[in-house]
Design a protein around this motif. Sequence first.
Motif, PDB file in Angstrom:
ATOM      1  N   GLU A   1       7.045 -12.087  -4.831  1.00 19.11           N
ATOM      2  CA  GLU A   1       6.039 -12.651  -5.686  1.00 19.11           C
ATOM      3  C   GLU A   1       4.827 -12.425  -5.038  1.00 19.11           C
ATOM      4  O   GLU A   1       2.981 -12.470  -4.805  1.00 19.11           O
ATOM      5  N   ARG A   2       4.914 -12.436  -3.456  1.00 20.44           N
ATOM      6  CA  ARG A   2       3.760 -12.269  -2.708  1.00 20.44           C
ATOM      7  C   ARG A   2       3.451 -11.185  -3.005  1.00 20.44           C
ATOM      8  O   ARG A   2       2.321 -10.422  -2.861  1.00 20.44           O
ATOM      9  N   LEU A   3       4.170 -10.231  -2.872  1.00 18.41           N
ATOM     10  CA  LEU A   3       4.645  -8.928  -2.874  1.00 18.41           C
ATOM     11  C   LEU A   3       3.373  -8.543  -3.588  1.00 18.41           C
ATOM     12  O   LEU A   3       2.465  -7.534  -4.680  1.00 18.41           O
ATOM     13  N   ALA A   4       3.836  -9.251  -5.005  1.00 25.15           N
ATOM     14  CA  ALA A   4       3.614  -8.920  -6.230  1.00 25.15           C
ATOM     15  C   ALA A   4       1.755  -9.583  -5.657  1.00 25.15           C
ATOM     16  O   ALA A   4       0.733  -9.042  -7.158  1.00 25.15           O
ATOM     17  N   VAL A   5       1.566 -10.661  -5.709  1.00 26.70           N
ATOM     18  CA  VAL A   5       0.413 -10.753  -5.564  1.00 26.70           C
ATOM     19  C   VAL A   5      -0.731  -9.386  -4.909  1.00 26.70           C
ATOM     20  O   VAL A   5      -1.575  -9.618  -5.472  1.00 26.70           O
ATOM     21  N   LEU A   6       0.263  -8.956  -3.720  1.00 26.91           N
ATOM     22  CA  LEU A   6      -1.135  -8.415  -2.999  1.00 26.91           C
ATOM     23  C   LEU A   6      -1.059  -7.081  -3.779  1.00 26.91           C
ATOM     24  O   LEU A   6      -2.000  -6.410  -3.954  1.00 26.91           O
TER      25      LEU A   6
ATOM     26  N   ILE B   1       1.140  -1.520   0.195  1.00 22.59           N
ATOM     27  CA  ILE B   1      -0.075   0.147   0.095  1.00 22.59           C
ATOM     28  C   ILE B   1       0.772   1.421   0.118  1.00 22.59           C
ATOM     29  O   ILE B   1       0.412   2.098  -0.622  1.00 22.59           O
ATOM     30  N   GLU B   2       1.777   1.799   0.724  1.00 21.48           N
ATOM     31  CA  GLU B   2       2.706   2.861   1.428  1.00 21.48           C
ATOM     32  C   GLU B   2       3.227   2.862  -0.153  1.00 21.48           C
ATOM     33  O   GLU B   2       3.773   3.362  -0.816  1.00 21.48           O
ATOM     34  N   LYS B   3       3.563   1.812  -0.753  1.00 25.19           N
ATOM     35  CA  LYS B   3       4.694   1.711  -2.219  1.00 25.19           C
ATOM     36  C   LYS B   3       3.574   2.145  -3.177  1.00 25.19           C
ATOM     37  O   LYS B   3       3.871   3.025  -3.997  1.00 25.19           O
ATOM     38  N   TRP B   4       2.285   1.457  -3.873  1.00 25.54           N
ATOM     39  CA  TRP B   4       2.301   1.397  -4.745  1.00 25.54           C
ATOM     40  C   TRP B   4       0.494   2.149  -4.769  1.00 25.54           C
ATOM     41  O   TRP B   4       0.349   2.296  -6.414  1.00 25.54           O
ATOM     42  N   HIS B   5       0.183   2.180  -4.003  1.00 30.61           N
ATOM     43  CA  HIS B   5      -1.273   2.589  -3.446  1.00 30.61           C
ATOM     44  C   HIS B   5      -1.375   2.953  -2.264  1.00 30.61           C
ATOM     45  O   HIS B   5      -2.017   2.737  -1.126  1.00 30.61           O
TER      46      HIS B   5
ATOM     47  N   HIS C   1      -0.860  -6.682  -7.382  1.00 32.45           N
ATOM     48  CA  HIS C   1      -2.377  -6.807  -8.377  1.00 32.45           C
ATOM     49  C   HIS C   1      -3.307  -6.981  -7.407  1.00 32.45           C
ATOM     50  O   HIS C   1      -4.929  -6.050  -8.467  1.00 32.45           O
ATOM     51  N   GLU C   2      -4.087  -7.488  -6.523  1.00 34.78           N
ATOM     52  CA  GLU C   2      -5.459  -7.511  -5.898  1.00 34.78           C
ATOM     53  C   GLU C   2      -5.915  -6.050  -5.658  1.00 34.78           C
ATOM     54  O   GLU C   2      -6.181  -5.165  -6.279  1.00 34.78           O
ATOM     55  N   LEU C   3      -4.702  -5.388  -5.132  1.00 32.91           N
ATOM     56  CA  LEU C   3      -5.022  -4.164  -4.896  1.00 32.91           C
ATOM     57  C   LEU C   3      -5.169  -3.007  -5.679  1.00 32.91           C
ATOM     58  O   LEU C   3      -6.084  -1.693  -6.268  1.00 32.91           O
ATOM     59  N   GLU C   4      -4.836  -3.185  -7.083  1.00 32.07           N
ATOM     60  CA  GLU C   4      -5.034  -2.609  -8.436  1.00 32.07           C
ATOM     61  C   GLU C   4      -6.007  -2.771  -8.823  1.00 32.07           C
ATOM     62  O   GLU C   4      -6.899  -1.461  -9.941  1.00 32.07           O
ATOM     63  N   HIS C   5      -6.863  -3.391  -8.588  1.00 32.33           N
ATOM     64  CA  HIS C   5      -8.457  -3.395  -8.281  1.00 32.33           C
ATOM     65  C   HIS C   5      -9.616  -2.789  -7.467  1.00 32.33           C
ATOM     66  O   HIS C   5     -10.866  -2.051  -8.219  1.00 32.33           O
TER      67      HIS C   5
END
Length: 124
Positions: free
Chosen positions: A97-102, A20-24, A104-108
């Motif tokens: 990979e775990r960060l990428a999954v989170l 959340i802090e880094k990408w959202h 990705h889901e937050l992108e929605h």
Amino acid sequence: MAKGYEKADPEVRGLLKRAIEKWHPELAEFKARVQVLMVSPELDGNDEPKAPALTGNGGHPALAKVRIAKPRDRLLAKYDVLIEIDAHAWADLIEAERLAVLDHELEHVVIARDSGGAEQRPLD
């Protein structure tokens, strides 16, 4: 044993906070309450899943899913966004990979500033 559910542990919550802090940052600004639920599939005698813990559109296996909370859930369960993760598959992922999954889901998740709530982008 049937499918199991449990709240994410502090490690997963920490990864969520980083994502959340880094990408959202808009989710942090909105003070979005994001919950993560780990879903364990029913296992056979060899400790292999009998069926996917989660399925997406069309019934295909999904590593994770996201949804915006309904108003009653926001009131009673105190969350705005729910991310469900297949705990069995998650265990095989490395941190990146775990960060990428989170992520990705937050992108929605889209903040609907005019209504003061959150909306959901179409799912994959």
